[in-house]
Design a protein around this motif. Structure first.
Motif, PDB file in Angstrom:
ATOM      1  N   MET A   1     -17.147   8.132  81.213  1.00 51.93           N
ATOM      2  CA  MET A   1     -16.675   9.499  81.385  1.00 51.93           C
ATOM      3  C   MET A   1     -15.288   9.495  81.991  1.00 51.93           C
ATOM      4  O   MET A   1     -15.011   8.742  82.928  1.00 51.93           O
ATOM      5  N   ASP A   2     -14.425  10.340  81.455  1.00 52.08           N
ATOM      6  CA  ASP A   2     -13.099  10.600  82.014  1.00 52.08           C
ATOM      7  C   ASP A   2     -13.100  12.029  82.531  1.00 52.08           C
ATOM      8  O   ASP A   2     -13.677  12.916  81.914  1.00 52.08           O
ATOM      9  N   HIS A   3     -12.437  12.246  83.639  1.00 55.58           N
ATOM     10  CA  HIS A   3     -12.343  13.589  84.196  1.00 55.58           C
ATOM     11  C   HIS A   3     -10.928  13.799  84.699  1.00 55.58           C
ATOM     12  O   HIS A   3     -10.437  13.025  85.523  1.00 55.58           O
ATOM     13  N   ILE A   4     -10.273  14.816  84.186  1.00 51.72           N
ATOM     14  CA  ILE A   4      -8.910  15.143  84.598  1.00 51.72           C
ATOM     15  C   ILE A   4      -8.979  16.358  85.506  1.00 51.72           C
ATOM     16  O   ILE A   4      -9.497  17.413  85.107  1.00 51.72           O
ATOM     17  N   LEU A   5      -8.503  16.210  86.720  1.00 49.65           N
ATOM     18  CA  LEU A   5      -8.512  17.319  87.665  1.00 49.65           C
ATOM     19  C   LEU A   5      -7.361  18.260  87.375  1.00 49.65           C
ATOM     20  O   LEU A   5      -6.225  17.829  87.188  1.00 49.65           O
ATOM     21  N   GLY A   6      -7.651  19.525  87.328  1.00 48.53           N
ATOM     22  CA  GLY A   6      -6.610  20.534  87.172  1.00 48.53           C
ATOM     23  C   GLY A   6      -6.211  21.061  88.535  1.00 48.53           C
ATOM     24  O   GLY A   6      -6.259  20.355  89.541  1.00 48.53           O
ATOM     25  N   SER A   7      -5.901  22.330  88.603  1.00 49.08           N
ATOM     26  CA  SER A   7      -5.512  22.913  89.878  1.00 49.08           C
ATOM     27  C   SER A   7      -6.751  23.158  90.739  1.00 49.08           C
ATOM     28  O   SER A   7      -7.842  23.396  90.249  1.00 49.08           O
ATOM     29  N   LEU A   8      -6.558  23.082  92.038  1.00 52.94           N
ATOM     30  CA  LEU A   8      -7.644  23.262  93.003  1.00 52.94           C
ATOM     31  C   LEU A   8      -7.394  24.503  93.844  1.00 52.94           C
ATOM     32  O   LEU A   8      -6.246  24.871  94.115  1.00 52.94           O
ATOM     33  N   SER A   9      -8.464  25.138  94.287  1.00 56.32           N
ATOM     34  CA  SER A   9      -8.338  26.260  95.209  1.00 56.32           C
ATOM     35  C   SER A   9      -8.043  25.711  96.608  1.00 56.32           C
ATOM     36  O   SER A   9      -8.061  24.500  96.838  1.00 56.32           O
ATOM     37  N   LYS A  10      -7.806  26.607  97.574  1.00 56.62           N
ATOM     38  CA  LYS A  10      -7.544  26.172  98.950  1.00 56.62           C
ATOM     39  C   LYS A  10      -8.726  25.411  99.529  1.00 56.62           C
ATOM     40  O   LYS A  10      -8.569  24.561 100.392  1.00 56.62           O
ATOM     41  N   GLN A  11      -9.930  25.726  99.050  1.00 52.06           N
ATOM     42  CA  GLN A  11     -11.132  25.075  99.541  1.00 52.06           C
ATOM     43  C   GLN A  11     -11.420  23.763  98.819  1.00 52.06           C
ATOM     44  O   GLN A  11     -12.390  23.085  99.108  1.00 52.06           O
ATOM     45  N   GLY A  12     -10.600  23.379  97.823  1.00 48.64           N
ATOM     46  CA  GLY A  12     -10.781  22.134  97.091  1.00 48.64           C
ATOM     47  C   GLY A  12     -11.694  22.260  95.885  1.00 48.64           C
ATOM     48  O   GLY A  12     -12.112  21.261  95.317  1.00 48.64           O
ATOM     49  N   ILE A  13     -12.001  23.480  95.493  1.00 46.11           N
ATOM     50  CA  ILE A  13     -12.857  23.702  94.324  1.00 46.11           C
ATOM     51  C   ILE A  13     -11.984  23.674  93.073  1.00 46.11           C
ATOM     52  O   ILE A  13     -10.958  24.351  93.001  1.00 46.11           O
ATOM     53  N   PRO A  14     -12.370  22.877  92.050  1.00 45.86           N
ATOM     54  CA  PRO A  14     -11.560  22.825  90.828  1.00 45.86           C
ATOM     55  C   PRO A  14     -11.545  24.178  90.104  1.00 45.86           C
ATOM     56  O   PRO A  14     -12.598  24.776  89.869  1.00 45.86           O
ATOM     57  N   LEU A  15     -10.351  24.673  89.803  1.00 47.14           N
ATOM     58  CA  LEU A  15     -10.206  25.917  89.048  1.00 47.14           C
ATOM     59  C   LEU A  15     -10.126  25.648  87.555  1.00 47.14           C
ATOM     60  O   LEU A  15     -10.582  26.437  86.748  1.00 47.14           O
ATOM     61  N   ALA A  16      -9.504  24.565  87.197  1.00 51.31           N
ATOM     62  CA  ALA A  16      -9.383  24.189  85.791  1.00 51.31           C
ATOM     63  C   ALA A  16      -9.438  22.670  85.726  1.00 51.31           C
ATOM     64  O   ALA A  16      -8.767  21.982  86.483  1.00 51.31           O
ATOM     65  N   SER A  17     -10.275  22.138  84.856  1.00 53.28           N
ATOM     66  CA  SER A  17     -10.366  20.697  84.709  1.00 53.28           C
ATOM     67  C   SER A  17     -10.827  20.376  83.298  1.00 53.28           C
ATOM     68  O   SER A  17     -11.178  21.260  82.520  1.00 53.28           O
ATOM     69  N   ASN A  18     -10.833  19.108  82.981  1.00 55.24           N
ATOM     70  CA  ASN A  18     -11.190  18.659  81.645  1.00 55.24           C
ATOM     71  C   ASN A  18     -11.950  17.350  81.784  1.00 55.24           C
ATOM     72  O   ASN A  18     -11.539  16.479  82.538  1.00 55.24           O
ATOM     73  N   SER A  19     -13.055  17.216  81.071  1.00 58.02           N
ATOM     74  CA  SER A  19     -13.796  15.962  81.122  1.00 58.02           C
ATOM     75  C   SER A  19     -14.264  15.582  79.734  1.00 58.02           C
ATOM     76  O   SER A  19     -14.356  16.417  78.843  1.00 58.02           O
ATOM     77  N   CYS A  20     -14.546  14.307  79.576  1.00 57.28           N
ATOM     78  CA  CYS A  20     -14.942  13.781  78.275  1.00 57.28           C
ATOM     79  C   CYS A  20     -15.984  12.691  78.506  1.00 57.28           C
ATOM     80  O   CYS A  20     -15.745  11.755  79.259  1.00 57.28           O
ATOM     81  N   LEU A  21     -17.148  12.826  77.861  1.00 48.65           N
ATOM     82  CA  LEU A  21     -18.212  11.838  77.948  1.00 48.65           C
ATOM     83  C   LEU A  21     -18.245  11.048  76.650  1.00 48.65           C
ATOM     84  O   LEU A  21     -18.276  11.636  75.569  1.00 48.65           O
ATOM     85  N   ASN A  22     -18.223   9.730  76.762  1.00 48.60           N
ATOM     86  CA  ASN A  22     -18.234   8.857  75.589  1.00 48.60           C
ATOM     87  C   ASN A  22     -19.458   7.962  75.622  1.00 48.60           C
ATOM     88  O   ASN A  22     -19.748   7.340  76.647  1.00 48.60           O
ATOM     89  N   ILE A  23     -20.162   7.898  74.507  1.00 49.36           N
ATOM     90  CA  ILE A  23     -21.302   7.014  74.329  1.00 49.36           C
ATOM     91  C   ILE A  23     -21.040   6.232  73.061  1.00 49.36           C
ATOM     92  O   ILE A  23     -20.616   6.805  72.055  1.00 49.36           O
TER      93      ILE A  23
END
Length: 148
Positions: free
Chosen positions: A120-142
């Protein structure tokens, strides 16, 4: 057949040959100035360290830098890989660079004759002040491979 017809086989063949000749006719426009462009270059520098007390655990650091004017970027990636048995390995990595932060992991089962992996790859987008991801992207490969 009538060879005098406008769309006859012979007339169409002549027309295609003329079109091909026109395709390669180049005109000399003299010296209208010039421009020089360089290809972009990518530099990869990395190092891997194997723990002396547990040789099946390795750490790696990789820097990738692309030099291409306004489109230049750089990324640093830290990875940890473990192979506790001959048929099993796993790894995880963390990357930080021009496009933000990302992380990923992989589990690999590879006995003789085939290879099965889950990652799995996970790209972090922008975070809120509390550290909660607002926008992100992930990809699961099997996947499964059959090396020969």
């Amino acid at each position: 057949m009538n060879d005098e017809e406008k769309n006859s086989f012979e007339n169409e063949g002549d027309r295609m040959m003329n079109d091909l000749c026109y395709l390669y006719e180049l005109q000399n426009n003299g010296n209208e100035g010039g421009r020089a462009r360089a290809l972009g270059a990518t530099f990869n520098v990395g190092a891997e360290y194997t723990l002396p007390v547990y040789r099946n655990l390795t750490f790696g650091l990789l820097n990738s830098t692309r030099l291409q004017g306004a489109y230049s970027w750089t990324q640093f990636r830290l990875s940890a890989n473990v192979a506790p048995a001959k048929i099993f390995s796993a790894g995880m990595n963390l990357g930080v660079g021009s496009f933000g932060a990302d992380f990923g992991w992989i589990i690999n089962f590879h006995p003789n004759g085939f290879n099965f992996f889950l990652g799995m790859d996970h790209i972090l987008g922008s975070l809120s002040k509390q550290g909660i991801p607002l926008a992100s992207n992930s990809c699961l490969n099997i996947g499964m491979n059959f090396p020969f």
